[in-house]
Design a protein around this motif. Structure first.
Motif, PDB file in Angstrom:
ATOM      1  N   ALA A   1      14.269  -0.207 -28.473  1.00 54.18           N
ATOM      2  CA  ALA A   1      15.241   0.296 -28.052  1.00 54.18           C
ATOM      3  C   ALA A   1      16.060   0.808 -29.857  1.00 54.18           C
ATOM      4  O   ALA A   1      17.117   1.531 -29.699  1.00 54.18           O
ATOM      5  CB  ALA A   1      16.045   0.243 -26.813  1.00 54.18           C
ATOM      6  N   THR A   2      15.966  -0.490 -30.394  1.00 49.88           N
ATOM      7  CA  THR A   2      17.393  -0.703 -31.484  1.00 49.88           C
ATOM      8  C   THR A   2      16.474  -2.161 -32.425  1.00 49.88           C
ATOM      9  O   THR A   2      15.398  -2.509 -31.877  1.00 49.88           O
ATOM     10  CB  THR A   2      18.445  -1.258 -30.174  1.00 49.88           C
ATOM     11  N   ILE A   3      16.767  -1.639 -33.035  1.00 47.01           N
ATOM     12  CA  ILE A   3      16.980  -2.733 -34.399  1.00 47.01           C
ATOM     13  C   ILE A   3      17.055  -4.147 -34.313  1.00 47.01           C
ATOM     14  O   ILE A   3      16.265  -4.691 -34.668  1.00 47.01           O
ATOM     15  CB  ILE A   3      17.423  -2.581 -35.563  1.00 47.01           C
ATOM     16  N   GLU A   4      17.789  -4.299 -33.374  1.00 43.21           N
ATOM     17  CA  GLU A   4      18.241  -5.631 -32.767  1.00 43.21           C
ATOM     18  C   GLU A   4      16.736  -6.007 -32.172  1.00 43.21           C
ATOM     19  O   GLU A   4      16.529  -7.315 -31.844  1.00 43.21           O
ATOM     20  CB  GLU A   4      19.510  -5.442 -32.114  1.00 43.21           C
ATOM     21  N   ASP A   5      15.938  -5.485 -30.858  1.00 44.90           N
ATOM     22  CA  ASP A   5      15.068  -5.338 -29.668  1.00 44.90           C
ATOM     23  C   ASP A   5      13.857  -5.999 -31.433  1.00 44.90           C
ATOM     24  O   ASP A   5      13.575  -6.939 -30.498  1.00 44.90           O
ATOM     25  CB  ASP A   5      15.139  -4.071 -29.592  1.00 44.90           C
TER      26      ASP A   5
ATOM     27  N   ALA B   1      23.222   3.937 -39.925  1.00 38.75           N
ATOM     28  CA  ALA B   1      24.317   3.675 -39.346  1.00 38.75           C
ATOM     29  C   ALA B   1      24.042   2.676 -38.233  1.00 38.75           C
ATOM     30  O   ALA B   1      24.791   1.452 -37.966  1.00 38.75           O
ATOM     31  CB  ALA B   1      24.188   4.560 -37.579  1.00 38.75           C
ATOM     32  N   ASN B   2      22.856   1.695 -38.243  1.00 37.72           N
ATOM     33  CA  ASN B   2      22.605   0.388 -37.371  1.00 37.72           C
ATOM     34  C   ASN B   2      22.193  -0.836 -38.765  1.00 37.72           C
ATOM     35  O   ASN B   2      21.429  -1.494 -38.663  1.00 37.72           O
ATOM     36  CB  ASN B   2      21.565   0.520 -36.664  1.00 37.72           C
ATOM     37  N   ALA B   3      22.501  -1.018 -40.211  1.00 40.62           N
ATOM     38  CA  ALA B   3      22.342  -1.223 -40.708  1.00 40.62           C
ATOM     39  C   ALA B   3      22.355  -2.909 -41.002  1.00 40.62           C
ATOM     40  O   ALA B   3      23.275  -3.386 -39.927  1.00 40.62           O
ATOM     41  CB  ALA B   3      23.497  -0.589 -42.438  1.00 40.62           C
ATOM     42  N   LYS B   4      21.940  -3.230 -41.158  1.00 40.36           N
ATOM     43  CA  LYS B   4      21.878  -4.987 -41.020  1.00 40.36           C
ATOM     44  C   LYS B   4      20.815  -5.257 -42.469  1.00 40.36           C
ATOM     45  O   LYS B   4      20.364  -4.754 -43.130  1.00 40.36           O
ATOM     46  CB  LYS B   4      20.097  -5.493 -40.244  1.00 40.36           C
ATOM     47  N   GLN B   5      21.065  -6.666 -42.802  1.00 39.40           N
ATOM     48  CA  GLN B   5      20.471  -7.492 -44.150  1.00 39.40           C
ATOM     49  C   GLN B   5      20.083  -8.861 -42.993  1.00 39.40           C
ATOM     50  O   GLN B   5      20.352  -9.753 -42.641  1.00 39.40           O
ATOM     51  CB  GLN B   5      21.213  -7.921 -45.137  1.00 39.40           C
TER      52      GLN B   5
ATOM     53  N   ASP C   1      15.721   2.604 -44.095  1.00 39.75           N
ATOM     54  CA  ASP C   1      16.699   3.360 -42.856  1.00 39.75           C
ATOM     55  C   ASP C   1      16.685   2.123 -41.972  1.00 39.75           C
ATOM     56  O   ASP C   1      15.235   2.560 -41.173  1.00 39.75           O
ATOM     57  CB  ASP C   1      16.899   4.494 -42.939  1.00 39.75           C
ATOM     58  N   ALA C   2      17.562   1.616 -41.165  1.00 40.59           N
ATOM     59  CA  ALA C   2      16.993   1.499 -39.796  1.00 40.59           C
ATOM     60  C   ALA C   2      16.371   1.910 -38.982  1.00 40.59           C
ATOM     61  O   ALA C   2      15.648   1.068 -38.082  1.00 40.59           O
ATOM     62  CB  ALA C   2      17.769   0.388 -39.144  1.00 40.59           C
ATOM     63  N   ASP C   3      16.652   2.898 -38.770  1.00 38.00           N
ATOM     64  CA  ASP C   3      15.954   3.599 -38.061  1.00 38.00           C
ATOM     65  C   ASP C   3      14.381   4.513 -38.181  1.00 38.00           C
ATOM     66  O   ASP C   3      13.594   4.564 -36.758  1.00 38.00           O
ATOM     67  CB  ASP C   3      17.004   5.027 -37.370  1.00 38.00           C
ATOM     68  N   ASP C   4      14.429   4.336 -39.652  1.00 42.72           N
ATOM     69  CA  ASP C   4      12.706   4.810 -39.697  1.00 42.72           C
ATOM     70  C   ASP C   4      12.467   2.992 -39.607  1.00 42.72           C
ATOM     71  O   ASP C   4      10.932   3.425 -39.288  1.00 42.72           O
ATOM     72  CB  ASP C   4      12.956   4.610 -41.432  1.00 42.72           C
ATOM     73  N   TRP C   5      12.790   1.598 -39.654  1.00 41.25           N
ATOM     74  CA  TRP C   5      11.967   1.056 -39.238  1.00 41.25           C
ATOM     75  C   TRP C   5      11.859   0.380 -37.631  1.00 41.25           C
ATOM     76  O   TRP C   5      10.611   0.182 -37.678  1.00 41.25           O
ATOM     77  CB  TRP C   5      12.687  -0.854 -40.163  1.00 41.25           C
ATOM     78  N   LEU C   6      12.585   1.074 -37.176  1.00 45.71           N
ATOM     79  CA  LEU C   6      12.509   1.286 -35.896  1.00 45.71           C
ATOM     80  C   LEU C   6      11.607   2.076 -35.495  1.00 45.71           C
ATOM     81  O   LEU C   6      10.233   1.632 -35.016  1.00 45.71           O
ATOM     82  CB  LEU C   6      13.662   1.438 -34.969  1.00 45.71           C
ATOM     83  N   ALA C   7      10.953   3.137 -36.116  1.00 46.28           N
ATOM     84  CA  ALA C   7      10.230   4.194 -35.910  1.00 46.28           C
ATOM     85  C   ALA C   7       9.063   3.398 -36.430  1.00 46.28           C
ATOM     86  O   ALA C   7       7.576   3.512 -35.499  1.00 46.28           O
ATOM     87  CB  ALA C   7      10.580   5.184 -36.499  1.00 46.28           C
TER      88      ALA C   7
END
Length: 111
Positions: free
Chosen positions: A5-9, A37-41, A70-76
């Protein structure tokens, strides 16, 4: 339905998905620079069967691989909704460093 559901997941799944057999002999550092929006390093260190993950990490001096998206692209990508090669060709995913290791990287996590 997406697996994550999220990049954290996604990041939290890496230890369970890590294939120690495929990591045999690997000594590599991957810096994931995820923006938006969900940026992380995130810094992943693979030393044979050992995986360490450091969130909110500073850019290491000489990573084996730097992955920018983008975090959302990596999630996808992780959810199988976006083909990684298409993301590379469209500029949504950028890789810098060892091309051979970039190919191996996703296989270390069951991809």
């Amino acid at each position: 339905m997406p697996r994550y559901a999220t990049i954290e997941d996604v990041i939290a799944s890496y230890p369970d998905r890590f294939d120690t057999d495929k990591a045999d002999g690997v000594d590599a550092t991957v810096f994931m620079d995820l923006s938006g929006a969900n940026a992380k390093q995130v810094l992943l260190r693979v030393n044979g069967p050992e995986l360490t993950i450091e969130e909110n990490a500073a850019v290491p001096e000489d990573p084996t691989l730097t992955l920018k998206a983008d975090a959302d692209d990596w999630l996808a990508i992780e959810n199988g909704q976006t083909n990684p090669m298409m993301a590379l060709m469209s500029g949504k995913l950028k890789l810098k460093g060892s091309v051979p290791f970039a190919t191996k990287f996703m296989t270390l996590f069951g991809g």
